[in-house]
Design an enzyme around this catalytic site. Sequence first.
Site, PDB file in Angstrom:
ATOM      1  N   GLU A  90      13.123 -16.546 -21.738  1.00 48.41           N
ATOM      2  CA  GLU A  90      13.297 -15.415 -22.643  1.00 48.41           C
ATOM      3  C   GLU A  90      12.030 -14.613 -22.786  1.00 48.41           C
ATOM      4  O   GLU A  90      10.934 -15.169 -22.719  1.00 48.41           O
ATOM      5  CB  GLU A  90      13.611 -15.931 -24.048  1.00 48.41           C
ATOM      6  CG  GLU A  90      14.848 -16.729 -24.132  1.00 48.41           C
ATOM      7  CD  GLU A  90      14.980 -17.376 -25.493  1.00 48.41           C
ATOM      8  OE1 GLU A  90      14.412 -16.850 -26.473  1.00 48.41           O
ATOM      9  OE2 GLU A  90      15.660 -18.397 -25.565  1.00 48.41           O
ATOM     10  N   CYS A 103       6.563 -10.097 -26.081  1.00 52.87           N
ATOM     11  CA  CYS A 103       6.392 -11.521 -26.377  1.00 52.87           C
ATOM     12  C   CYS A 103       6.919 -12.282 -25.166  1.00 52.87           C
ATOM     13  O   CYS A 103       8.080 -12.132 -24.790  1.00 52.87           O
ATOM     14  CB  CYS A 103       7.181 -11.883 -27.634  1.00 52.87           C
ATOM     15  SG  CYS A 103       7.154 -13.643 -27.992  1.00 52.87           S
ATOM     16  N   CYS A 110       9.734 -26.552 -23.241  1.00 49.17           N
ATOM     17  CA  CYS A 110       8.385 -26.838 -23.738  1.00 49.17           C
ATOM     18  C   CYS A 110       8.241 -28.341 -23.909  1.00 49.17           C
ATOM     19  O   CYS A 110       9.186 -29.019 -24.307  1.00 49.17           O
ATOM     20  CB  CYS A 110       8.151 -26.132 -25.078  1.00 49.17           C
ATOM     21  SG  CYS A 110       6.465 -26.366 -25.717  1.00 49.17           S
ATOM     22  N   CYS A 114       7.509 -29.697 -31.036  1.00 42.97           N
ATOM     23  CA  CYS A 114       7.413 -29.423 -32.478  1.00 42.97           C
ATOM     24  C   CYS A 114       8.815 -29.531 -33.078  1.00 42.97           C
ATOM     25  O   CYS A 114       9.775 -28.969 -32.531  1.00 42.97           O
ATOM     26  CB  CYS A 114       6.816 -28.035 -32.725  1.00 42.97           C
ATOM     27  SG  CYS A 114       5.145 -27.916 -32.053  1.00 42.97           S
ATOM     28  N   CYS A 117      11.296 -26.457 -33.557  1.00 43.62           N
ATOM     29  CA  CYS A 117      11.304 -25.393 -32.547  1.00 43.62           C
ATOM     30  C   CYS A 117      12.409 -25.599 -31.520  1.00 43.62           C
ATOM     31  O   CYS A 117      12.571 -26.694 -30.973  1.00 43.62           O
ATOM     32  CB  CYS A 117       9.937 -25.329 -31.861  1.00 43.62           C
ATOM     33  SG  CYS A 117       9.858 -24.143 -30.510  1.00 43.62           S
ATOM     34  N   GLY A 186       7.383 -22.316 -24.373  1.00 39.99           N
ATOM     35  CA  GLY A 186       6.350 -23.054 -23.641  1.00 39.99           C
ATOM     36  C   GLY A 186       5.006 -23.081 -24.331  1.00 39.99           C
ATOM     37  O   GLY A 186       4.773 -22.370 -25.307  1.00 39.99           O
ATOM     38  N   GLU A 187       4.132 -23.936 -23.818  1.00 38.35           N
ATOM     39  CA  GLU A 187       2.783 -24.051 -24.343  1.00 38.35           C
ATOM     40  C   GLU A 187       1.839 -23.347 -23.355  1.00 38.35           C
ATOM     41  O   GLU A 187       1.597 -23.856 -22.251  1.00 38.35           O
ATOM     42  CB  GLU A 187       2.421 -25.539 -24.513  1.00 38.35           C
ATOM     43  CG  GLU A 187       0.959 -25.821 -24.780  1.00 38.35           C
ATOM     44  CD  GLU A 187       0.339 -24.959 -25.888  1.00 38.35           C
ATOM     45  OE1 GLU A 187       0.973 -24.754 -26.936  1.00 38.35           O
ATOM     46  OE2 GLU A 187      -0.786 -24.473 -25.682  1.00 38.35           O
ATOM     47  N   SER A 218      -0.996 -17.970 -28.223  1.00 41.95           N
ATOM     48  CA  SER A 218      -0.685 -18.908 -29.303  1.00 41.95           C
ATOM     49  C   SER A 218      -0.557 -20.316 -28.729  1.00 41.95           C
ATOM     50  O   SER A 218       0.174 -20.533 -27.768  1.00 41.95           O
ATOM     51  CB  SER A 218       0.631 -18.487 -29.972  1.00 41.95           C
ATOM     52  OG  SER A 218       1.028 -19.434 -30.931  1.00 41.95           O
ATOM     53  N   LEU A 242      -0.949 -24.441 -36.677  1.00 43.67           N
ATOM     54  CA  LEU A 242      -1.438 -25.564 -37.476  1.00 43.67           C
ATOM     55  C   LEU A 242      -0.287 -26.264 -38.215  1.00 43.67           C
ATOM     56  O   LEU A 242      -0.112 -27.473 -38.093  1.00 43.67           O
ATOM     57  CB  LEU A 242      -2.501 -25.047 -38.453  1.00 43.67           C
ATOM     58  CG  LEU A 242      -3.466 -26.078 -39.020  1.00 43.67           C
ATOM     59  CD1 LEU A 242      -4.185 -26.838 -37.920  1.00 43.67           C
ATOM     60  CD2 LEU A 242      -4.490 -25.405 -39.942  1.00 43.67           C
ATOM     61  N   HIS A 243       0.451 -25.521 -38.999  1.00 47.20           N
ATOM     62  CA  HIS A 243       1.677 -25.987 -39.665  1.00 47.20           C
ATOM     63  C   HIS A 243       1.488 -27.045 -40.746  1.00 47.20           C
ATOM     64  O   HIS A 243       2.460 -27.446 -41.392  1.00 47.20           O
ATOM     65  CB  HIS A 243       2.713 -26.514 -38.663  1.00 47.20           C
ATOM     66  CG  HIS A 243       3.016 -25.597 -37.535  1.00 47.20           C
ATOM     67  ND1 HIS A 243       3.037 -24.230 -37.669  1.00 47.20           N
ATOM     68  CD2 HIS A 243       3.300 -25.844 -36.222  1.00 47.20           C
ATOM     69  CE1 HIS A 243       3.331 -23.683 -36.500  1.00 47.20           C
ATOM     70  NE2 HIS A 243       3.479 -24.633 -35.604  1.00 47.20           N
ATOM     71  N   ASN A 317      12.595 -19.836 -38.964  1.00 50.41           N
ATOM     72  CA  ASN A 317      13.808 -19.160 -38.475  1.00 50.41           C
ATOM     73  C   ASN A 317      14.830 -20.238 -38.159  1.00 50.41           C
ATOM     74  O   ASN A 317      14.539 -21.139 -37.367  1.00 50.41           O
ATOM     75  CB  ASN A 317      13.520 -18.405 -37.168  1.00 50.41           C
ATOM     76  CG  ASN A 317      12.976 -17.028 -37.433  1.00 50.41           C
ATOM     77  OD1 ASN A 317      13.489 -16.293 -38.277  1.00 50.41           O
ATOM     78  ND2 ASN A 317      11.923 -16.679 -36.717  1.00 50.41           N
ATOM     79  N   CYS A 360      11.789 -18.026 -30.806  1.00 46.45           N
ATOM     80  CA  CYS A 360      11.596 -18.492 -29.443  1.00 46.45           C
ATOM     81  C   CYS A 360      12.540 -19.620 -29.045  1.00 46.45           C
ATOM     82  O   CYS A 360      12.811 -20.516 -29.812  1.00 46.45           O
ATOM     83  CB  CYS A 360      10.139 -18.891 -29.221  1.00 46.45           C
ATOM     84  SG  CYS A 360       9.635 -20.412 -29.984  1.00 46.45           S
TER      85      CYS A 360
HETATM   86  N1  SAH Z   1       3.452 -23.346 -27.884  1.00 50.87           N
HETATM   87  C1  SAH Z   1       2.834 -22.258 -28.589  1.00 50.87           C
HETATM   88  C2  SAH Z   1       3.743 -21.025 -28.673  1.00 50.87           C
HETATM   89  C3  SAH Z   1       4.943 -21.291 -29.539  1.00 50.87           C
HETATM   90  S1  SAH Z   1       5.883 -19.952 -30.163  1.00 50.87           S
HETATM   91  C4  SAH Z   1       2.430 -22.698 -29.981  1.00 50.87           C
HETATM   92  O1  SAH Z   1       2.773 -23.805 -30.370  1.00 50.87           O
HETATM   93  O2  SAH Z   1       1.763 -21.936 -30.673  1.00 50.87           O
HETATM   94  C5  SAH Z   1       4.886 -19.119 -31.330  1.00 50.87           C
HETATM   95  C6  SAH Z   1       4.992 -19.586 -32.781  1.00 50.87           C
HETATM   96  O3  SAH Z   1       6.339 -19.622 -33.245  1.00 50.87           O
HETATM   97  C7  SAH Z   1       4.409 -20.978 -32.985  1.00 50.87           C
HETATM   98  O4  SAH Z   1       3.557 -20.972 -34.096  1.00 50.87           O
HETATM   99  C8  SAH Z   1       5.657 -21.794 -33.246  1.00 50.87           C
HETATM  100  O5  SAH Z   1       5.331 -22.946 -33.977  1.00 50.87           O
HETATM  101  C9  SAH Z   1       6.535 -20.809 -33.983  1.00 50.87           C
HETATM  102  N2  SAH Z   1       7.948 -21.187 -34.044  1.00 50.87           N
HETATM  103  C10 SAH Z   1       8.655 -21.884 -33.138  1.00 50.87           C
HETATM  104  N3  SAH Z   1       9.927 -22.061 -33.560  1.00 50.87           N
HETATM  105  C11 SAH Z   1      10.027 -21.471 -34.760  1.00 50.87           C
HETATM  106  C12 SAH Z   1      11.084 -21.313 -35.718  1.00 50.87           C
HETATM  107  N4  SAH Z   1      12.276 -21.810 -35.503  1.00 50.87           N
HETATM  108  N5  SAH Z   1      10.801 -20.640 -36.854  1.00 50.87           N
HETATM  109  C13 SAH Z   1       9.581 -20.117 -37.075  1.00 50.87           C
HETATM  110  N6  SAH Z   1       8.551 -20.228 -36.220  1.00 50.87           N
HETATM  111  C14 SAH Z   1       8.758 -20.896 -35.078  1.00 50.87           C
END
Ligand code: SAH
Length: 385
Positions: A90, A103, A110, A114, A117, A186-187, A218, A242-243, A317, A360
């Site tokens: 995507e 984006c 991935c 997480c 995600c 992806g990372e 990111s 970070l989260h 989301n 994503c």
């Molecule tokens: N692998 C990278 C890119 C991920 S996507 C990373 O971890 O940063 C970019 C951001 O969107 C990341 O901060 C990811 O944690 C966040 N993200 C992924 N799924 C999500 C969701 N369902 N709701 C909100 N943010 C989300």
Amino acid sequence: MRALLDVPRPELLAWLQAQGQPPLRARQVRRWLLAGRAESFEQMTDLPRPLRQALAAEFEPLGTRVARHQQAADGTHKLLLRLHDGQLVECVLIQEDGRRTACISTQVGCGMGCVFCASGLGGVERNLTGGEILEQLLRLRNLLPLTPNPSPPRGEGGKTSPLAPRGRGVGGEGARLTHIVVMGMGEPLANLDNLLDALQTAGAREGLGIGARHITISTVGLPAKIRRLADLGKQYHLAVSLHAPNDELRNRIVPTNPRTGTGAILAAADYFFEKTGRQVTFEYVLLGGLNDDVTHAAELARLLRGRHAHVNLIPFNDVEGLPYRRPGQEALNAFVDRLRRDGLSVKVRKRKGSEIDAACGQLRRSALQEQPALVNLGLPAQTER
Ligand code: SAH
């Protein structure tokens, strides 16, 4: 057949030579794809016809196909691209305040996992090639409007260039992408070499002309790779996901954390700032009832105080099948207030294109679930472009 953007330059030059063509042709073809918006060799009208035919017999001008194109009322576009091996990725175009941001994804799926995600739910299939990363930018840019009556092209040094002029498309002068965020599937730091290849072209004057300062990478937080990125001496903007404000909580949300730990990630982020002078953004997905308490905000503020940091809060989301929820407005306000009172720079990410599953990994996932045939058998060729 191989996609042209993945053919190494020496190989393309050798092929051209074998066709009795000058090396200039390599630059000309790339320029058509990058600046001229060409999606077929036939459109490259200043190449000799036999060469166009020979190119078409040997290479794909673009190796990706648009399997789905969704557009939201707010101008957000989302493309689901099919790769040569049937895999799907995507990418999203976000248009806001005069910015046109792409984006993009760096992997199919991935491997970071997480818990909230969609991209990581099926693990990682493979890395994208540099060409596949670059093509996402081209496919999104090609959605931007062309101005019908272009002003006369300006060539280098005021002369008319023999190459398709910059920003001028097959049908006229075109709008350009202004920013890139590497926040799709992806990372990115797990596929850093291919990403850097693509960004090199994206940044080049002969490419898409998007400077490093307008490109955000990111990452989940891979300390050694963050340091490598810092050592490149480029002005990319780094965002670290970070989260959570402590390891105990982060271990529950980010499965890679037990191996890395927040301490090493923050040290690498500090190093990035020292080396590049670029402030680091910390992303924090707010999961209602899990990491959104004001005590978490206070702890986060303590962790980041004194660092050159900016916090980007992302209300979760929804992802079908996952048990998480967005925090309520009150909890969100309290979290933001707490961080601001403690002196941090904070933004809450606006929701863009939510009606088209723009978070994503979600579109690919729904395509895989709804229509296994879309993946296994391929769509009829006419429905793709
Ligand atoms: N692998 C990278 C890119 C991920 S996507 C990373 O971890 O940063 C970019 C951001 O969107 C990341 O901060 C990811 O944690 C966040 N993200 C992924 N799924 C999500 C969701 N369902 N709701 C909100 N943010 C989300």
